[in-house]
Design an enzyme around this catalytic site. Structure first.
Site, short mmCIF file in Angstrom:
data_model
loop_
_atom_site.label_atom_id
_atom_site.label_comp_id
_atom_site.label_asym_id
_atom_site.label_seq_id
_atom_site.Cartn_x
_atom_site.Cartn_y
_atom_site.Cartn_z
N HIS A 100 6.86 -6.81 10.65
CA HIS A 100 8.25 -6.52 11.05
C HIS A 100 8.59 -7.21 12.38
O HIS A 100 9.70 -7.71 12.56
CB HIS A 100 8.47 -5.00 11.18
CG HIS A 100 8.31 -4.28 9.87
ND1 HIS A 100 8.09 -2.92 9.79
CD2 HIS A 100 8.34 -4.73 8.60
CE1 HIS A 100 8.00 -2.58 8.51
NE2 HIS A 100 8.13 -3.65 7.78
N ASP A 121 1.72 -3.59 9.17
CA ASP A 121 3.16 -3.59 8.79
C ASP A 121 4.03 -3.88 10.00
O ASP A 121 4.98 -4.66 9.94
CB ASP A 121 3.59 -2.20 8.28
CG ASP A 121 3.32 -2.00 6.80
OD1 ASP A 121 2.71 -2.88 6.18
OD2 ASP A 121 3.74 -0.95 6.27
N GLU A 122 3.70 -3.22 11.12
CA GLU A 122 4.52 -3.39 12.34
C GLU A 122 4.52 -4.86 12.77
O GLU A 122 5.52 -5.40 13.21
CB GLU A 122 4.00 -2.52 13.49
CG GLU A 122 3.78 -1.03 13.16
CD GLU A 122 5.05 -0.24 12.88
OE1 GLU A 122 6.10 -0.85 12.68
OE2 GLU A 122 4.96 1.00 12.84
N GLU A 127 8.85 1.35 6.30
CA GLU A 127 8.51 2.22 7.44
C GLU A 127 8.29 3.66 7.00
O GLU A 127 7.49 4.39 7.60
CB GLU A 127 9.65 2.18 8.47
CG GLU A 127 9.71 0.90 9.29
CD GLU A 127 8.66 0.87 10.40
OE1 GLU A 127 8.14 1.94 10.75
OE2 GLU A 127 8.35 -0.23 10.89
N TRP A 155 0.86 -1.19 0.00
CA TRP A 155 0.00 0.00 0.00
C TRP A 155 0.90 1.24 0.00
O TRP A 155 2.06 1.17 0.44
CB TRP A 155 -0.94 0.01 1.21
CG TRP A 155 -0.27 0.01 2.56
CD1 TRP A 155 0.02 -1.08 3.32
CD2 TRP A 155 0.22 1.15 3.28
NE1 TRP A 155 0.64 -0.70 4.48
CE2 TRP A 155 0.78 0.67 4.49
CE3 TRP A 155 0.23 2.53 3.06
CZ2 TRP A 155 1.35 1.51 5.45
CZ3 TRP A 155 0.79 3.36 4.02
CH2 TRP A 155 1.34 2.85 5.19
N HIS A 211 4.85 5.08 6.82
CA HIS A 211 4.05 5.32 8.03
C HIS A 211 4.01 6.81 8.40
O HIS A 211 2.94 7.38 8.58
CB HIS A 211 4.60 4.51 9.22
CG HIS A 211 4.63 3.03 8.96
ND1 HIS A 211 5.19 2.13 9.83
CD2 HIS A 211 4.14 2.30 7.91
CE1 HIS A 211 5.06 0.91 9.34
NE2 HIS A 211 4.43 0.99 8.17
N GLU A 227 8.87 -3.17 17.60
CA GLU A 227 7.88 -3.42 16.54
C GLU A 227 6.56 -3.87 17.17
O GLU A 227 5.48 -3.48 16.72
CB GLU A 227 8.37 -4.47 15.55
CG GLU A 227 9.56 -4.03 14.71
CD GLU A 227 9.24 -2.95 13.68
OE1 GLU A 227 8.10 -2.48 13.60
OE2 GLU A 227 10.18 -2.57 12.95
N GLU A 268 7.43 8.08 14.09
CA GLU A 268 7.66 7.46 12.77
C GLU A 268 8.55 8.34 11.90
O GLU A 268 9.39 7.84 11.16
CB GLU A 268 6.32 7.22 12.05
CG GLU A 268 5.39 6.22 12.72
CD GLU A 268 5.82 4.76 12.50
OE1 GLU A 268 6.77 4.51 11.74
OE2 GLU A 268 5.21 3.88 13.13
N THR A 291 4.87 -0.78 18.69
CA THR A 291 4.19 0.08 17.70
C THR A 291 2.96 -0.62 17.13
O THR A 291 1.96 0.03 16.82
CB THR A 291 5.14 0.51 16.56
OG1 THR A 291 5.87 -0.62 16.10
CG2 THR A 291 6.11 1.57 17.01
#
Ligand SMILES: [Fe+2]
Ligand SMILES: [Fe+2]
Length: 398
Positions: free
Chosen positions: A267, A263-264, A178, A97, A181, A231, A140, A234
């Protein structure tokens, strides 16, 4: 969430430090009496220093290169393993995305209407939520610091900036993921018209200028334990801002926070897998590193935050996140509990005497933290109100 760093907020004298501890990375030959840029008096009035290039927050005691040099070879030997097991947790750019997917399209005729709708939705959101979201966004946006931090780690750093090792490929691609974000949250917050963008931009500039002090000592064992923790932290925090946005009726913002949280999570999976591998190859060294990080406490990446006014900005921001339940002391203990279970620390066998002590320390830490937190809550006094420059100096309860 406390940091072990000591800040100097006024003129100070350089003390001599024990061996193995870096005195400071910037000129050691500076005059003994140093005046800092961030000399802010207790009334929060900013004092402009002549030394404009000195970071507003300076970390004093920093241990470097604590991993024995022979262990670098271990990370070299994990190159192929990282290629097959870690890089798979990255997403190809074409499948990722992008911030634009969640923002009004400036090329569309409907742009103005979409902005109007976004601003209408944002009207329903409270100031304290915005302070939390701004703090998350600033965290971020200090991404250059985190890429730098990964590249301080012996044995895995990107030696050239375009190195083709698995570790370097991971770090660059992780950074690139990242980067979306802060970009998305920044653009969203800008469009709401609810926050003081110039104050926010200054905070980001101050923060990147200060760096961070995660206490990872160029040591990838410590570094990957730190990133595993962060990670997950977050993931929890963005997940909670998504939940709150939904409660405020802003489903689009909920979607924004939710997609970042996912996403976090990915990760977190990668970093915890690296540490799992280290536990498999070197259980003693890894459990000692885990105990070491937890004794120092995991400092938050934006702990050196400053907006040019509030000398305790990070603490104030943290109190609001705690009050809203976005990131709390309970979450800290929960993350630790999760990691202890994820890495099966209690089941490690064949450890040295020190390794066993470290195992005991880590495995009994969660109930101790929870107990301390319960006591702290009982003793907690009302903290009063605080003005946040990010929301045009409006006042919030801490
Ligand atoms: Fe992030
Ligand atoms: Fe992250």
């Amino acid at each position: 969430m406390a940091s072990r760093s000591a800040f100097r907020s006024a003129a100070f004298l350089c003390a001599s430090l024990p061996r193995g501890i870096n005195r400071r990375s910037s000129p050691a030959d500076r005059p003994t009496l140093i005046t800092m840029t961030s000399n802010v008096d207790t009334s929060s009035r900013m004092v402009i220093s002549k030394k404009a290039c000195v970071p507003p927050r300076e970390v004093q005691e920093q241990i470097t290169h604590s991993m024995p040099p022979q262990k670098v070879e271990l990370f070299n030997s994990l190159e192929d393993w990282a290629n097959d097991n870690i890089l798979i947790h990255l997403k190809p750019v074409e499948k990722c995305w992008q911030p634009q997917d969640f923002l009004p399209d400036p090329a569309a005729e409907t742009f103005n209407d979409e902005i109007k709708e976004l601003r209408e939705r944002a009207k329903e959101i409270t100031d304290d939520y915005f302070v939390v979201l701004v703090g998350d966004m600033i965290t971020e946006e200090a991404l250059p610091t985190y890429q730098t931090m990964l590249n301080t780690l012996d044995g895995i750093r990107d030696e050239t900036g375009a190195s083709l090792t698995s570790w370097a490929n991971w770090t660059r691609a992780w950074t690139a993921e990242e980067n979306r974000h802060g970009d998305l949250l920044n653009k969203y917050l800008y469009l709401t018209g609810r926050v003081d963008m110039k104050q926010i931009e200054k905070t980001i500039q101050y923060l990147i200028g200060s760096g961070m002090d995660p206490g990872t000592e160029n040591n990838p064992y410590l570094g990957f334990i730190y990133t595993s923790f962060q990670e997950r932290a977050t993931f929890i925090s963005h997940g909670n801002t998504a939940r709150h946005a939904k409660e405020h009726g802003d489903l689009k913002l909920a979607q924004i926070c939710g997609i970042i949280a996912s996403d976090e999570k990915r990760h977190e999976t990668a970093y915890t897998k690296i540490v799992e591998k280290l536990f498999e190859i070197d259980p003693d060294g890894t459990v000692l590193a885990f105990a070491d990080m937890m004794k120092k406490k995991i400092s938050m990446p934006a702990h050196l935050m400053f907006d040019g006014r509030d000398n305790n900005l990070f603490e104030h921001f943290s109190l609001v996140t705690q009050r809203l339940g976005v990131y709390t002391a309970k979450d800290y203990a929960d993350i630790l509990e999760f990691l202890v279970g994820r890495w099966k620390v209690g089941e490690l066998t064949g450890l040295s005497g020190d390794g066993k002590k470290a195992q005991d320390f880590v495995c009994t830490l969660v109930p101790r933290i929870r107990k301390l937190e319960e006591r702290a809550q009982v003793r907690a006094k009302p903290r009063g109100n605080m003005r946040f420059s990010w929301i045009f100096d409006r006042e919030l309860m801490l």
